[in-house]
Enzyme design. Structure first.
Site, PDB file in Angstrom:
ATOM      1  CE1 TYR A 125      44.000  63.362  26.225  1.00  0.00           C
ATOM      2  CE2 TYR A 125      45.523  62.432  24.580  1.00  0.00           C
ATOM      3  CZ  TYR A 125      44.423  63.173  24.709  1.00  0.00           C
ATOM      4  OH  TYR A 125      43.363  63.467  23.716  1.00  0.00           O
ATOM      5  CE  LYS A 172      29.605  69.316  31.045  1.00  0.00           C
ATOM      6  NZ  LYS A 172      28.612  69.988  30.097  1.00  0.00           N
ATOM      7  CG  ASP A 205      28.740  72.143  27.525  1.00  0.00           C
ATOM      8  OD1 ASP A 205      29.461  72.670  28.382  1.00  0.00           O
ATOM      9  OD2 ASP A 205      27.740  71.541  27.914  1.00  0.00           O
ATOM     10  CG  ASP A 229      43.756  65.946  21.151  1.00  0.00           C
ATOM     11  OD1 ASP A 229      44.445  66.577  20.445  1.00  0.00           O
ATOM     12  OD2 ASP A 229      43.858  64.632  21.303  1.00  0.00           O
TER      13      ASP A 229
END
Ligand code: NAI
Length: 336
Positions: A125, A172, A205, A229
């Site tokens: 962002y 991740k 995930d 988000d």
């Protein structure tokens, strides 16, 4: 003179409808608030020639607290997100999103009670995107030790102060070894300061699958901006939808309380939006300014209306309009 002055930003789309409903129930408690109305985004562009006017920023800095409706952001083109700009301008680094089912509201996980702490100032962002050559675009993900340490410390302090047992970092780092790797490193460094709180981590995930299958294993979850988000909308679905998910943006300069959902242009202006998420955010806001009794009264009335089951908005399978739902809560507050 009113006891509190609070910046009120009604926002776009369903924003004015749900903020009016929320202000109405807060005022029914008799708590003395002077609302300072401000505008952002397209509305501000027309009036001030900028989507993020100084006047609104200064108002929040002065009052230290704001209640905000959703702001529309054009997709793919047009002005950059006002929400991201506001969070950056006020350094509202912690986005706190409780995920708790409401008694009486049908949902997949009625006992769920977890909190998402989302880093609000960097990650993807940062808005640093550029065309390298036509057809090739780079978007920069910025992760800093400072912001990662600060958000992880906030998550552990939140856990400690709210009697929570575990903080999970979501990442991740198997693929983004440098950026998410740094976030994870900061997380475990901060975790050492809180030996009484369990610390673990999950790859994003797998985390999403676990949230759908066994969400009760989570308590406080901390993650960078984009993951926060996405995961918070996923979690809203677990407890009955976006109409029920509140949030707060917290920083040193102030706190902005808003729902997780957006401006819902598909239902704007029809008077059918569910104002619960903003009302739950406002309950947290009342606690934040020390009006605990008023917060408890709004909460009891809100839960009472759900328990009655008569005034339920369309997103939850009922037929009540936004203002009918708000009136039912207001009447309960006044009758209590
Ligand atoms: P959205 O959250 O506005 O809507 C998604 C779906 O949920 C729609 O079908 C909508 O009708 C429904 N929904 C959302 N809130 C509801 C409520 N209170 N009651 C009943 N139904 C509700 O997401 P979308 O469509 O992706 O975004 C619309 C606009 O909102 C975009 O311009 C986006 O940038 C902005 N947005 C602003 C946010 C903020 O100001 N904090 C947060 C998220 C999106």
């Amino acid at each position: 003179m009113a006891k509190h002055t609070i910046t009120l930003i009604p926002g776009d789309g369903i924003g004015p409808e749900i903020t009016a409903a929320t202000v109405r129930v807060i005022e029914a408690t008799g708590v003395e608030i002077r609302w300072e109305n401000q505008i952002l985004g397209v509305q501000a562009q027309e009036k001030f020639g900028t989507t993020l006017p100084e006047e609104a920023i200064e108002s929040i800095k002065r009052n230290k607290v704001a209640l905000k409706g959703p702001q529309m952001t054009p997709v793919g083109k047009g002005f950059t997100s006002v929400n991201v700009g506001l969070r950056r301008a006020l350094d509202l680094y912690a986005n706190v999103r409780p995920v708790k089912a409401l008694p009486g509201v049908p949902c997949r996980y009625p006992d769920l009670d977890l909190v998402i702490v989302r880093e609000n100032t960097e990650g993807l962002y940062s808005g640093l995107e550029h065309v390298v050559v036509p057809g090739v675009v780079e978007s920069l993900k910025v992760i800093t030790e400072k912001a990662s340490t600060r958000i992880c410390r906030y998550a552990f302090e939140f856990a400690r102060d709210n009697g929570r047992k575990k903080v999970t970092a979501v990442h991740k780092a198997n693929i983004m070894k440098a950026s998410d790797g740094l976030f994870l490193e900061c997380f475990y460094t901060v975790a050492k300061e809180f030996p009484g709180i369990e610390a673990d981590d999950k790859i994003i995930d797998n985390c999403c699958m676990q949230l759908v299958m066994r969400p009760e294993q989570f308590d406080v979850m901390v993650m960078e901006n984009l993951y926060g988000d996405i995961v918070s909308d996923l979690c809203a679905g677990l407890i009955g939808g976006l109409g029920l998910a509140p949030g707060a943006n917290i920083g040193e300069l102030g706190a902005v309380f808003e729902a997780v959902h957006g401006s819902a242009p598909d239902i704007a202006g029809q008077g059918i939006a569910n104002p619960t998420a903003l009302m739950l955010s406002a309950i947290e806001m009342l606690r934040h300014i020390g009006e605990r009794e008023a917060a408890d009264r709004v909460q009891a009335a809100l839960l009472g209306v759900f328990a009655d089951g008569k005034w339920i908005t369309r997103d939850l399978g009922g037929t009540a309009k936004t203002n009918e739902f708000a009136r039912a809560i207001e009447e309960k507050i006044r009758a209590a």
